[in-house]
Design an enzyme around this catalytic site. Structure first.
Site, PDB file in Angstrom:
ATOM      1  N   GLY A   1      45.946 -13.460  46.429  1.00 58.56           N
ATOM      2  CA  GLY A   1      46.177 -13.887  45.038  1.00 58.56           C
ATOM      3  C   GLY A   1      45.875 -13.121  44.005  1.00 58.56           C
TER       4      GLY A   1
ATOM      5  N   ASP B   1      53.659 -10.027  59.007  1.00 56.41           N
ATOM      6  CA  ASP B   1      52.505 -10.303  58.193  1.00 56.41           C
ATOM      7  C   ASP B   1      52.020 -11.819  58.360  1.00 56.41           C
ATOM      8  OD1 ASP B   1      50.127  -9.862  56.274  1.00 56.41           O
ATOM      9  OD2 ASP B   1      51.356 -10.502  54.850  1.00 56.41           O
ATOM     10  N   HIS B   2      50.750 -12.051  58.768  1.00 60.09           N
ATOM     11  CA  HIS B   2      50.021 -13.325  58.829  1.00 60.09           C
ATOM     12  C   HIS B   2      50.932 -14.075  59.787  1.00 60.09           C
ATOM     13  CE1 HIS B   2      46.614 -12.990  56.325  1.00 60.09           C
ATOM     14  NE2 HIS B   2      47.077 -12.289  55.636  1.00 60.09           N
TER      15      HIS B   2
ATOM     16  N   GLY C   1      44.877  -6.617  48.491  1.00 60.42           N
ATOM     17  CA  GLY C   1      44.667  -5.606  47.761  1.00 60.42           C
ATOM     18  C   GLY C   1      45.032  -5.772  46.445  1.00 60.42           C
TER      19      GLY C   1
END
Length: 275
Positions: free
Chosen positions: A175, A81-82, A204
């Site tokens: 966040g 992720d990222h 999400g």
């Protein structure tokens, strides 16, 4: 069973649901997610944030994820992720990821596309699908939120890079939200109709259920959950008596709370029974 990102998102596109992607940090978060996926007969994406690859923690966490995925009777993707750059991406490939995200969204569009394209080519040698991001999805702490990703930028980026999955800025942030977000559902629908890549919704955690369902109806096929899973873990840790000091016993309630959280998101995203 361990599968790649494209297999899961293509299934979601055909059956018009979204695959939940949970950020995990240790054996307990992995175990809770896998237990929920098995019980709900749901495909699932287990993600690890770029920082853990960069700092070395993923070296130890990756075998846990791979063992859980290979033993599972439902499809599981192991995803970076990222990804921040070459170090995280190369380690993700080496540690067994079946999906990789490269996030160069803070760069100008052309530079973002060029950097992403290089990662797509590198991962292609190992048959690993890539997720990219166009329109920077920032933090709830940012002073100003960026405008939604335009259809034109999404089309250019998808065609220039060949990504399998595309994260777009449509009103979310990472966040806990200070005020209720409002997703740009029409923009999601327009981008979905214009590009071939599977659309991803980041941030999400904290989005109202009705907006999540509307986003899926408009074409979102992967939704990320990071902050909420951390709180599901920590809330149960803080609620558990310190008289239970054997860590395997202490963590039973934590795993159960992660499982309960993951089960709720699986059902919300329409992924239950889709394995």
């Amino acid at each position: 069973m361990l599968v790649n990102l494209d297999e899961l998102l293509s299934l979601a596109e055909r059956k018009e649901f979204a695959v939940p992607a949970f950020n995990t940090y240790n054996m307990e978060t992995v175990t809770g997610v896998i237990q929920a996926a098995e019980e709900a007969r749901s495909p699932v994406i287990i993600q690890v944030y770029s920082r853990l690859f960069e700092q070395g923690s993923a070296y130890y966490l990756s075998p846990v994820i791979l063992a859980a995925a290979q033993q599972a009777t439902v499809p599981v993707c192991f995803h970076l992720d990222h990804g921040s750059g070459e170090l995280a991406v190369s380690r993700a490939i080496r540690y067994g990821c079946t999906g990789v995200m490269i996030d160069a969204s803070t760069l100008p569009l052309e530079e973002n596309a060029a950097k992403t394209r290089a990662v797509v080519e590198l991962c292609g040698y190992s048959g690993i699908p890539v997720e990219g991001e166009v329109g920077h999805i920032g933090s709830v702490h940012d002073a100003v939120m960026e405008e939604s990703t335009t259809v034109g930028d999404a089309v250019y980026y998808a065609e220039a890079t060949g990504v399998t999955a595309l994260a777009v800025m449509v009103g979310t942030a990472h966040g806990y939200y200070k005020k209720t977000p409002k997703l740009d559902i029409e923009r999601i629908r327009d981008i979905h109709q214009a590009v071939g890549a599977h659309l991803v919704l980041h941030g999400g955690s904290g989005i109202p259920d009705d907006q999540i369902q509307a986003a899926i109806g408009a074409g979102i096929r992967k939704i990320n959950y990071g902050t909420d899973i951390c709180y599901a873990f920590l809330d149960q840790v803080f609620a558990t008596s310190r008289e239970v000091y054997a860590l395997d016993l202490f963590m039973k309630g934590v795993v159960d709370n992660i499982k309960t959280f993951a089960m709720g998101k699986i059902r919300l995203l329409g992924a239950e029974g889709r394995a």
